[in-house]
Design an enzyme around this catalytic site. Structure first.
Site, PDB file in Angstrom:
ATOM      1  CG  HIS A 162      15.515 -75.021  34.557  1.00  0.00           C
ATOM      2  ND1 HIS A 162      16.403 -74.579  33.599  1.00  0.00           N
ATOM      3  CD2 HIS A 162      15.441 -76.368  34.389  1.00  0.00           C
ATOM      4  CE1 HIS A 162      16.837 -75.603  32.895  1.00  0.00           C
ATOM      5  NE2 HIS A 162      16.269 -76.703  33.339  1.00  0.00           N
ATOM      6  CD  GLN A 193      18.398 -87.848  32.377  1.00  0.00           C
ATOM      7  OE1 GLN A 193      18.094 -88.017  33.551  1.00  0.00           O
ATOM      8  NE2 GLN A 193      17.867 -86.874  31.665  1.00  0.00           N
ATOM      9  CG  ASP A 215      11.723 -82.142  28.885  1.00  0.00           C
ATOM     10  OD1 ASP A 215      12.392 -82.394  27.871  1.00  0.00           O
ATOM     11  OD2 ASP A 215      11.992 -81.195  29.638  1.00  0.00           O
ATOM     12  CB  SER A 270      20.225 -76.576  29.225  1.00  0.00           C
ATOM     13  OG  SER A 270      19.375 -76.495  30.349  1.00  0.00           O
TER      14      SER A 270
HETATM   15  P1  AMP Z   1      16.279 -80.290  32.631  1.00  0.00           P
HETATM   16  O1  AMP Z   1      17.244 -79.504  33.458  1.00  0.00           O
HETATM   17  O2  AMP Z   1      16.373 -80.025  31.188  1.00  0.00           O
HETATM   18  O3  AMP Z   1      16.265 -81.749  33.010  1.00  0.00           O
HETATM   19  O4  AMP Z   1      14.829 -79.741  33.048  1.00  0.00           O
HETATM   20  C1  AMP Z   1      14.399 -79.733  34.389  1.00  0.00           C
HETATM   21  C2  AMP Z   1      12.914 -79.457  34.433  1.00  0.00           C
HETATM   22  O5  AMP Z   1      12.652 -78.186  33.834  1.00  0.00           O
HETATM   23  C3  AMP Z   1      12.095 -80.486  33.640  1.00  0.00           C
HETATM   24  O6  AMP Z   1      10.898 -80.767  34.344  1.00  0.00           O
HETATM   25  C4  AMP Z   1      11.814 -79.762  32.348  1.00  0.00           C
HETATM   26  O7  AMP Z   1      10.650 -80.212  31.699  1.00  0.00           O
HETATM   27  C5  AMP Z   1      11.656 -78.332  32.847  1.00  0.00           C
HETATM   28  N1  AMP Z   1      11.861 -77.386  31.746  1.00  0.00           N
HETATM   29  C6  AMP Z   1      12.913 -77.324  30.895  1.00  0.00           C
HETATM   30  N2  AMP Z   1      12.731 -76.357  29.972  1.00  0.00           N
HETATM   31  C7  AMP Z   1      11.521 -75.795  30.246  1.00  0.00           C
HETATM   32  C8  AMP Z   1      10.741 -74.745  29.641  1.00  0.00           C
HETATM   33  N3  AMP Z   1      11.180 -74.083  28.576  1.00  0.00           N
HETATM   34  N4  AMP Z   1       9.540 -74.455  30.181  1.00  0.00           N
HETATM   35  C9  AMP Z   1       9.080 -75.133  31.272  1.00  0.00           C
HETATM   36  N5  AMP Z   1       9.765 -76.131  31.879  1.00  0.00           N
HETATM   37  C10 AMP Z   1      10.960 -76.450  31.390  1.00  0.00           C
END
Ligand code: AMP
Length: 277
Positions: free
Chosen positions: A34, A58, A147, A183
């Site tokens: 993030h 979601q 993602d 996470s």
């Molecule tokens: P989330 O909190 O899981 O919804 O993720 C928020 C954003 O962070 C989304 O655009 C994810 O694709 C990105 N993200 C999550 N994990 C990673 C990672 N390991 N590397 C790069 N981006 C990430």
């Protein structure tokens, strides 16, 4: 860094500040993946807004919304460390009042992969991201390649609805053994955490086979499957080699092809991908 909890205040800030806004939407429980998005946003925009919102729409009825990990004080410290200017943390009631009735449905690319396993998931994602875009009105919004299908869906929504912003995709940030940061990794027990390295190993195998000239997608899928099946804690949900734009499964690998997989290790469903170019 200022924390904003209401839509009205977020809109007021946007109205009053000139210049480019970089936006990083998240569900919180932040890690270095993030932060990479926030760092890139800060390098490319004078003002950066991150949002933390565990979006209820979601999550499917059988998915653990209440159990999703949360730690706002830790998240705020991390965002502060990369000089984020504003953090938008709306409540679910603020985003979805009882009278709420409008949804964004992106067809076709949402029907495969994660969309096939998690019906309604991308309807929730597209809707909340569209709402956040309307509230924050970013110049650029940052998403992780981690993602991959989400990236495809958001890009399609932005193009189809003529939204006035740039979607910036950032590379997947990984642990030392290659496991993509997530996470959800916090749910892994120590032996499961070790076993989880098999996802990236299988993606590297696909990349090697492709580099050596293999173009039969089923051969690559089969060899990935065989490698993962050697790990007793791993249960394959799906392995896909698809066109990186339409997400249609390929027989013959033609770049850019998205190699993606979901493997259950213990309880958590772990998701990862690479693009063959
Ligand atoms: P989330 O909190 O899981 O919804 O993720 C928020 C954003 O962070 C989304 O655009 C994810 O694709 C990105 N993200 C999550 N994990 C990673 C990672 N390991 N590397 C790069 N981006 C990430």
């Amino acid at each position: 860094m200022k924390v904003i909890e209401t839509i009205a205040e977020m809109k007021k800030v946007r109205r009053e500040l000139q210049g480019d806004f970089g936006f990083v939407p998240t569900m919180g429980y932040l890690h270095d993946g993030h932060l990479d998005l926030a760092r890139r946003a800060k390098a490319e925009n004078p003002i950066v807004v991150a949002s933390i919102f565990v979006n209820p729409t979601q999550f499917g009825p059988k998915e653990d919304l209440a159990g999703y990990p949360r730690d706002i004080p830790h998240d705020l410290k991390m965002l502060e460390s990369v000089k984020t200017d504003f953090v938008f943390i709306p409540s679910a009631a603020e985003m979805y009042p009882p009278s709420y009735n409008t949804w964004v449905i992106v067809e076709k690319v949402t029907e495969r992969l994660e969309g096939a396993t998690r019906p309604g998931h991308f309807k929730g994602v597209a809707t909340v991201v569209a709402k956040l875009f309307n509230i924050v009105q970013p110049t650029r919004s940052y998403f992780g390649q981690k993602d991959a299908q989400q990236v495809v869906v958001i890009k399609k929504m932005v193009a189809d609805l003529n939204m006035n912003l740039e979607v910036v995709v950032c590379p997947t940030v990984r642990e030392e053994d290659g496991l993509a940061m997530s996470s959800r990794n916090t749910y892994l027990k120590p032996d499961e955490r070790k076993a989880a390295a098999v996802l990236y190993q299988s993606l590297k195998l696909a990349e090697r086979l492709y580099t050596e000239g293999e173009r039969n997608a089923e051969t690559i899928r089969r060899k990935m499957r065989e490698l993962i099946q050697k790990q007793p804690l791993a249960n394959i949900d799906y392995i896909s080699i698809a066109d990186n734009e339409t997400l249609e499964e390929l027989n013959i690998v033609k770049p850019p092809a998205l190699v993606s997989l979901v493997v259950k290790i213990g309880k958590p469903r772990l998701l990862d991908n690479i693009v063959l170019t």
